[in-house]
Design a protein around this motif. Structure first.
Motif, PDB file in Angstrom:
ATOM      1  N   LEU A   1     -15.164   1.579  -2.992  1.00 18.36           N
ATOM      2  CA  LEU A   1     -13.779   2.014  -4.161  1.00 18.36           C
ATOM      3  C   LEU A   1     -13.734   0.533  -5.145  1.00 18.36           C
ATOM      4  O   LEU A   1     -13.004   0.884  -6.081  1.00 18.36           O
TER       5      LEU A   1
ATOM      6  N   PRO B   1       1.091   6.668  -2.461  1.00 16.59           N
ATOM      7  CA  PRO B   1      -0.087   5.533  -1.715  1.00 16.59           C
ATOM      8  C   PRO B   1      -1.664   6.177  -2.424  1.00 16.59           C
ATOM      9  O   PRO B   1      -2.119   4.997  -2.774  1.00 16.59           O
ATOM     10  N   GLU B   2      -1.938   7.273  -2.693  1.00 22.25           N
ATOM     11  CA  GLU B   2      -3.202   7.491  -2.857  1.00 22.25           C
ATOM     12  C   GLU B   2      -3.215   7.069  -4.495  1.00 22.25           C
ATOM     13  O   GLU B   2      -4.468   6.831  -4.959  1.00 22.25           O
TER      14      GLU B   2
ATOM     15  N   PHE C   1      -6.253  -1.908  -2.836  1.00 19.79           N
ATOM     16  CA  PHE C   1      -6.834  -1.549  -1.489  1.00 19.79           C
ATOM     17  C   PHE C   1      -6.172  -2.385  -0.319  1.00 19.79           C
ATOM     18  O   PHE C   1      -6.230  -3.451  -0.372  1.00 19.79           O
ATOM     19  N   LEU C   2      -5.850  -1.691   0.765  1.00 19.78           N
ATOM     20  CA  LEU C   2      -5.475  -2.132   1.946  1.00 19.78           C
ATOM     21  C   LEU C   2      -6.469  -2.179   2.967  1.00 19.78           C
ATOM     22  O   LEU C   2      -6.744  -1.115   3.383  1.00 19.78           O
TER      23      LEU C   2
ATOM     24  N   GLN D   1      -4.434   8.859   2.557  1.00 23.22           N
ATOM     25  CA  GLN D   1      -3.838   8.494   1.292  1.00 23.22           C
ATOM     26  C   GLN D   1      -4.123   7.061   0.701  1.00 23.22           C
ATOM     27  O   GLN D   1      -4.565   6.846  -0.509  1.00 23.22           O
ATOM     28  N   SER D   2      -4.053   6.120   1.603  1.00 27.72           N
ATOM     29  CA  SER D   2      -4.667   4.717   1.070  1.00 27.72           C
ATOM     30  C   SER D   2      -6.010   4.363   0.573  1.00 27.72           C
ATOM     31  O   SER D   2      -6.122   3.529  -0.041  1.00 27.72           O
ATOM     32  N   ARG D   3      -6.732   5.635   0.685  1.00 20.00           N
ATOM     33  CA  ARG D   3      -7.903   5.379   0.012  1.00 20.00           C
ATOM     34  C   ARG D   3      -8.034   6.493  -1.130  1.00 20.00           C
ATOM     35  O   ARG D   3      -9.287   6.773  -1.370  1.00 20.00           O
ATOM     36  N   GLY D   4      -6.905   6.991  -1.522  1.00 17.21           N
ATOM     37  CA  GLY D   4      -6.949   7.603  -2.678  1.00 17.21           C
ATOM     38  C   GLY D   4      -7.216   9.159  -2.666  1.00 17.21           C
ATOM     39  O   GLY D   4      -7.078   9.790  -3.683  1.00 17.21           O
ATOM     40  N   ILE D   5      -7.090   9.639  -1.366  1.00 15.21           N
ATOM     41  CA  ILE D   5      -6.987  10.981  -1.071  1.00 15.21           C
ATOM     42  C   ILE D   5      -5.573  11.624  -1.001  1.00 15.21           C
ATOM     43  O   ILE D   5      -4.957  11.215  -0.663  1.00 15.21           O
TER      44      ILE D   5
ATOM     45  N   ALA E   1     -12.919   9.946  -1.243  1.00 16.91           N
ATOM     46  CA  ALA E   1     -12.327   8.820  -1.664  1.00 16.91           C
ATOM     47  C   ALA E   1     -13.040   8.181  -2.865  1.00 16.91           C
ATOM     48  O   ALA E   1     -12.210   7.792  -3.846  1.00 16.91           O
TER      49      ALA E   1
ATOM     50  N   ALA F   1     -12.527  10.306  -5.988  1.00 17.26           N
ATOM     51  CA  ALA F   1     -11.012  10.180  -6.339  1.00 17.26           C
ATOM     52  C   ALA F   1     -10.680   8.968  -7.244  1.00 17.26           C
ATOM     53  O   ALA F   1     -10.195   8.743  -8.319  1.00 17.26           O
TER      54      ALA F   1
ATOM     55  N   PHE G   1      -1.401   8.654   6.074  1.00 15.76           N
ATOM     56  CA  PHE G   1      -1.260   7.310   5.097  1.00 15.76           C
ATOM     57  C   PHE G   1      -2.692   6.588   5.032  1.00 15.76           C
ATOM     58  O   PHE G   1      -2.944   6.156   3.958  1.00 15.76           O
TER      59      PHE G   1
ATOM     60  N   ALA H   1       0.904  -1.196   0.145  1.00 13.09           N
ATOM     61  CA  ALA H   1      -0.195  -0.180  -0.144  1.00 13.09           C
ATOM     62  C   ALA H   1       0.880   1.379   0.055  1.00 13.09           C
ATOM     63  O   ALA H   1       0.474   2.220  -0.167  1.00 13.09           O
ATOM     64  N   GLY H   2       2.109   1.198   0.423  1.00 11.03           N
ATOM     65  CA  GLY H   2       3.034   2.392   0.227  1.00 11.03           C
ATOM     66  C   GLY H   2       3.189   3.064   1.607  1.00 11.03           C
ATOM     67  O   GLY H   2       3.310   4.352   1.392  1.00 11.03           O
TER      68      GLY H   2
ATOM     69  N   ALA I   1      -4.281   3.588  -4.495  1.00 11.89           N
ATOM     70  CA  ALA I   1      -5.743   3.226  -4.010  1.00 11.89           C
ATOM     71  C   ALA I   1      -6.514   3.370  -5.196  1.00 11.89           C
ATOM     72  O   ALA I   1      -7.493   2.732  -5.545  1.00 11.89           O
ATOM     73  N   ARG I   2      -6.151   4.650  -6.272  1.00 11.64           N
ATOM     74  CA  ARG I   2      -7.035   5.257  -7.110  1.00 11.64           C
ATOM     75  C   ARG I   2      -7.081   3.993  -8.291  1.00 11.64           C
ATOM     76  O   ARG I   2      -8.122   4.041  -9.130  1.00 11.64           O
TER      77      ARG I   2
ATOM     78  N   GLN J   1     -15.692   0.812   2.775  1.00 11.22           N
ATOM     79  CA  GLN J   1     -14.927   1.387   1.704  1.00 11.22           C
ATOM     80  C   GLN J   1     -14.453   0.566   0.564  1.00 11.22           C
ATOM     81  O   GLN J   1     -14.274   1.040  -0.529  1.00 11.22           O
TER      82      GLN J   1
END
Lengths: 267, 413, 480
Positions: free
Chosen positions: A170, A80-81, A89-90, C434-438, A110, A113, C431, A56-57, A84-85, A166
């Motif tokens: 997503l 990381p973002e 997914f973590l 961010q890990s949800r894409g934000i 989220a 995004a 984090f 996930a970074g 996710a985009r 979530q």
């Protein structure tokens, strides 16, 4: 389901990583194809949670060697973002509390995004509320949770359900669920597992990171991997998990001891 | 307020008169006395115009005999437990004369004393405070002890002040991993002033538990500076209880020299009649990962006045400090007054600092609950007051806990 | 780059309102004397009682000492090097907006406060103050229909002298403090609001202050009176150009609430704060006080403070009437070398009075952000209650957050409760988002506004978005 011709979603090759000065991952290899459910098992400290955070970074972990490709793209090069985009997914073992930030707002930002990345239109507040209410059913969550701050004051089970919510919003292609079963009672476990099963389909893949068999009673894995000392020691089918349940992890130590010592990392 | 305008002048006169009446500087502390007297002659006396003394009137001192007191008394306390050393401090004679010290405890040599005396006062930035200079000017004796590494000792200090001024000076050096439980009793048998200056230096991993029980009377005053320097991994617990004094002021001054130490402060002050009790605590973290747990409680009745000022300084180098301060006051009379002022100064982003303060009377719902179970109103309120104080009293070490009879504390409140 | 560094960079955005309007200005000579006070009064054609008021204040001021107890450090102010009156050249205040210098209208347009009839904000009446004078007030007629008076204080002095004489200086006496005395002597303009008995003001009222001249001090004076059962919501906004000198702003705001009246006073303050080295910026020394004179009256202060080189400001409530209510909600963001010393005083005089304090301080860069508050329970405040909460968010390891909450009580049947905490934006929280894409910036911005949410919720609808935008503006930009 295993389909040898299914496209490869995630490919991990010889992954090494450390946190601060401590090497934790020491050569992980794993291939995940669409439609598959993988379980990564192992004792505390075997490196399984680190693997999920590296994918996930998380900024605290440094990759020292190896390659991770996600649908042919270098995953490790992305923030990381961005990961996710594009659909990684973590699900956190310990979802973070963020006081003041409304859960609904967080979910909406989220989701939008992710949608923007997929070229879908942005959902306004009303359209999003409709969507989120529908997805709440996946985890049987009370809409009241939407008005609270992100994870703040949630019980362990509520936090995990919020994670799966979530995931439902997503719609990732690869979901890595880190100890999703920890801290859950039987009912909550059933709901969370039910959510994961509902979301799994032929186009996506799930990687369950877990200690115990009990989650795997509810979600049947296609592959079970046993991690030890920063590597995947053995891979098998779902029967491997049952075997572990019965015999414990002691044989892992014997097997490790029998092997040549792991060479020291060169950072 | 009118009193505070005349008080500084009266106090200045008293100080001058008192300085003139002091014997010629003499003994092991002669140099300190000399410097203290010079400093005191120059220093402005505390007045309400100084922020640190805004609410605390020292006018009471001006009415005291401008003499040095000598008061060899053990205050009528029950005898010390077997194996526990009790020293009586009378301000004049050497408290160690004729005393056999237990293994692990030794007096500081002259050269060690010269090096250590005043070090912690300077490190905690209070060496020029008026009450400290007053002590400097007068103190003829210093009890200076070293606790050897890895030894574990219990010590009692007892003083009973008569009319006049009783200066007490204590210096403790705890070597690495030394442990000391120090129970101190300060009583008042006459219209006088007890001036206490204590310095403690805690080596790495050392542990000090210091409980002070100070029970005074309406015409007596207590001014105490308790300065502690802590090396990493040391732990200091300081619990002070003051009741019955016309004027009592405690200034705990703590410095964690390299952080990574743990400090626990407990304070309870009870005022009634026209008494004033004041605690000015000051904690500075000069390194990372320090811990503070502070609870200060006050009970104000009659026309009493309670002051609390709690400074916590977390500079840039003190990352990952975890400090919590709570001040709670029980205001029992509409003629009593309380002034509370926490001061948090933080220049480090990765810290946890919380503080809280409450002021209230006894909770009517709690009272009602007890009454609804058949407990009489006055008994119920006594129970609640006891519970309020107990939170501090239970942290007093061994014997000090016994000296501090609850009935004593709240006799009239 | 570390998270802390990146977050720090985010809050360092350039100031957007730093332009200067090129307009002919009438200024009097620098310096302060009794003659200058008389000159200001005569320029404004004031009645004798007001000149008397000013002169008394000036003489008091001469006797007073500049306060030095706040945790602020700044070079001494030369009070003879300041211009005490500056006004854009136009003869009298225009009756119609069409006659106002287009350059002025354009200025306010640029600031996002359009005044012309076509563009003006619906449901918000605006009094626009440029340097020392009010240039226009919108919706006056509509308000007049309800008996509401909303005009510049100079105009009120001429039109409603009995009201001014009756209320001016009664909440903040001229002797109150150094800056209040100075203001009382030389105040130039400001707003006057009067809500008569039983009237619920039909729209939001707003005053927008613009400092334009570089060497002018701004000394505005605001007076709001709500009679029995009346209510009003008022917002103040402010900006100033970027100069490398410091300008003095010493305002006085007085609020009076009679029985059952309620006044909500919100401030979105965005003066120029100086550059990253602390050069230039406004010195903001303001006295704001509200008096709940009547029973069950209520005064609520909400402030969002982002600007000024130095802020010294304690909007306060004197709770006299039985069961009156005081509130203070504050967000103060400091960056670079800004210094803010702000907080509130809640003086509980009457029985069963209640007050709430919520303060959120965000310190970044090498700034210092201090909360200084006083909660006082007087001998008659039986059954009074206060709750205070002071939270600090620190960004970077060179910013200071200080908290000094005084509590004084002389009333056993009064309860005071104070809580304070510090926090930062943790790496784990960032984090997680961010890990949800934000994205990073949005994540920081979400957390900062989340931190401030309790306060933003108190702002009138029309301005909550503005405040959020203002913080976002300070937070937006590229991450290096």
């Amino acid at each position: 389901m295993i389909r040898p011709d299914a496209p490869v979603l995630l490919e991990i090759k010889d992954l090494h990583a450390r946190v601060e000065d401590k090497a934790i991952l020491k050569g992980v290899n794993l291939t995940v194809r669409a439609g598959e459910i993988h379980a990564v098992m192992g004792r505390n400290g075997s490196g399984k949670s680190t693997l999920s955070k590296v994918l996930a970074g998380h900024p605290a972990y440094t990759v020292t060697a190896g390659v991770v490709t996600y649908r042919g793209q270098d995953l490790l090069a992305l923030d990381p973002e961005l990961r996710a985009r594009i659909g990684v997914f973590l699900g956190f073992q310990y979802p973070v509390e963020i006081p003041g930030v409304s859960n609904l707002e967080f979910l909406r930002v989220a989701t939008n995004a992710r949608r923007a990345e997929q070229g879908a239109e942005e959902l306004d507040t009303f359209a999003f509320e409709d969507l989120v209410r529908e997805r709440l059913k996946v985890v049987q969550m009370d809409p009241a949770f939407l008005d609270r701050s992100v994870n703040e004051g949630f019980s362990g089970g509520e936090k995990k359900r919020n994670e799966i919510l979530q995931m439902a919003l997503l719609e990732p292609l690869v979901a890595i669920l880190d100890e999703t079963d920890s801290g859950l009672d039987i009912d909550a476990l059933r709901i969370v597992a039910g959510g994961v099963n509902q979301l799994a389909n032929a186009d996506n893949a799930t990687v369950l990171i877990t200690h115990y068999q009990r989650l795997l009673d509810a979600i049947t894995p296609d592959y079970v991997h046993v991690m030890a000392a920063g590597r995947i020691l053995r891979t098998g089918g779902k029967e491997l998990a049952l075997d572990l349940e019965e015999r414990g992890y002691d044989w892992v130590d014997q097997e490790l001891a029998a092997q040549a010592p792991v060479p020291l990392e060169v950072a | 307020m009118a009193a505070s305008l005349t008080a500084p002048m009266a106090l200045a006169d008293w100080t001058r008169q008192w300085l003139n009446g002091l014997p010629v500087a003499d003994g092991p502390l002669a140099a300190v006395q000399q410097r203290g007297r010079e400093a005191l002659a120059e220093l402005p006396v505390p007045s309400s115009r100084q922020e640190d003394w805004r609410f605390t009137d020292l006018g009471l001192l001006a009415g005291l005999d401008a003499t040095l007191a000598c008061s060899p008394s053990d205050a009528g306390l029950p005898p010390a437990a077997p194996g526990v050393l009790r020293l009586v401090l009378d301000g004049r004679s050497d408290p160690l004369a004729g005393v056999v010290l237990p293994a692990g405890l030794a007096p500081l040599s002259d050269s060690e004393l010269a090096q250590a005396l005043g070090h912690t006062l300077a490190a905690t930035a209070c060496e020029h405070h008026w009450p400290v200079e007053l002590n400097h000017a007068a103190a003829q004796q210093v009890l200076a002890l070293r606790v050897a590494s890895r030894s574990c000792l219990t010590l009692e200090l007892v003083s009973m002040q008569a009319a006049g001024l009783l200066p007490l000076r204590v210096l403790l050096v705890l070597e690495e991993k030394a442990e000391l439980e120090l129970c101190q009793f300060a009583g008042a048998g006459g219209a006088g002033l007890t001036s206490l200056v204590l310095e403690a230096h805690l080596g790495r991993g050392a542990r000090l538990t210091h409980g002070v029980v100070a029970l005074g009377r309406n015409d007596a005053a207590l001014l105490a500076h308790l300065a502690i320097e802590q090396e990493p991994e040391s732990s200091a617990t300081l619990a002070t209880v003051a009741a019955g004094w016309g004027l009592a002021r405690f200034e705990p001054r703590i410095r964690q020299v390299d952080g990574s130490a743990s400090t626990t402060l407990r304070g309870l002050q009870v005022v009634d009649h026209r008494q004033v009790a004041d605690t000015h605590s000051h904690i500075s973290f000069s390194g990372p990962e320090g811990q503070l747990d502070q609870l200060h409680k006050a009970v104000a009745a009659g026309q009493g006045r309670s002051v609390f000022n709690g400074a916590v300084r977390v500079p840039r180098e003190a990352q990952r400090t975890n400090a919590a301060q709570l001040s709670r006051t029980l205001l029992l009379s509409d003629r009593a007054r309380i002034d509370t002022k926490p001061e948090l100064e933080i220049v480090a982003d990765d810290v946890k600092c919380a503080h809280g303060a409450t002021v209230s009377c006894l909770q009517t719902d709690e009272l009602f609950y007890l009454q609804s179970r058949g407990i009489a109103a006055d008994q119920a309120s006594a129970l609640l007051k006891r519970a309020f104080c107990e939170e501090v009293l239970r942290d007093l070490p061994g014997a000090a806990r016994q000296w501090c009879r609850f009935e004593h504390l709240l006799a009239s409140v | 780059m570390s998270t802390a560094q990146a977050v720090g960079d985010l809050v360092s955005q350039p100031y957007k309102y730093g332009f200067v309007t090129d307009i002919e200005t009438e200024k009097i000579a620098k310096g302060l004397s009794e003659d200058v006070v008389r000159l200001i009064s005569s320029k404004k054609q004031e009645p004798p009682f007001l000149l008397e008021f000013r002169l008394r204040a000036y003489r008091q001021w001469l006797q007073m000492q500049e306060p030095d107890w706040a945790t602020l450090g700044y070079p001494p102010i030369d009070y003879q090097d300041i211009i005490y009156y500056a006004a854009p050249k136009q003869q009298d205040k225009k009756t119609s907006l069409d006659e106002v210098d287009p350059k002025l209208l354009e200025t306010f347009d640029k600031l996002g406060i359009p005044l012309s009839e076509q563009k003006r904000l619906s449901n918000v009446a605006v009094d626009a103050v440029f340097d020392s004078v009010s240039i226009a007030t919108t919706y006056k007629e509509k308000l007049a229909e309800h008996g509401v008076i909303f005009c510049s204080i100079s105009e009120a002095v001429k039109e409603y002298p009995p009201l001014i004489e009756r209320y001016l200086g009664t909440v903040v006496p001229i002797t109150d403090n150094y800056f209040a005395a100075l203001n009382s002597a030389v105040f130039s303009d400001g707003s006057f609001v009067f809500i008569p008995k039983g009237v619920d003001c039909p729209m939001e009222l707003s005053t927008y202050f613009r400092i334009n001249s570089g060497d002018t001090g701004q000394f505005e004076r605001t007076l709001i009176v709500a009679e029995e059962g009346a209510s009003v919501s008022y917002l103040e906004g402010c900006t100033a150009p970027m100069f490398d000198t410091n300008q003095l702003h010493a305002a006085v705001v007085e609020l009076v609430a009679l029985d059952d009246a309620s006044i909500k006073y919100s401030t979105v303050q965005n003066w120029y704060a100086g550059d990253e080295n602390g050069v230039g910026g406004i010195y903001n020394f303001v006295t704001k006080r509200g008096q709940c004179r009547g029973d069950r009256s209520k005064i609520s202060w909400t402030q969002v403070e982002t600007g000024s080189a130095i802020t010294w400001k304690y909007p306060s409530c004197v709770l006299q009437g039985a069961e009156s209510v005081g509130e203070f909600y504050s967000v103060a963001l400091t960056n670079h070398r800004q210094q803010a010393d702000t907080g509130t005083k809640m003086i509980h005089v009457g029985p069963r009075t209640r007050s709430t304090i919520v303060s959120k301080g965000i310190s970044a860069g090498r700034s210092a952000n201090s909360y200084r508050g006083l909660v006082q329970m007087g001998p008659k405040a039986v059954g009074a209650k206060n709750y205070s909460q002071c939270d600090s968010m620190l960004i970077g390891d060179q910013a200071a957050a200080n908290t000094y909450p005084y509590i004084r009580s002389q009333q056993p049947q009064a309860a005071v409760e104070h809580e304070a905490s510090t926090c930062r934006i943790s790496e784990d929280q960032l984090f997680y988002l961010q890990s949800r894409g934000i994205g990073f910036e949005e994540a920081v911005s979400m957390m900062v506004s989340g931190f401030c949410r309790d306060v933003f919720n108190q702002l009138p609808m029309e301005f909550a978005a503005e405040a959020d935008k203002l913080l976002a503006l300070k937070l937006e930009g590229s991450v290096g």
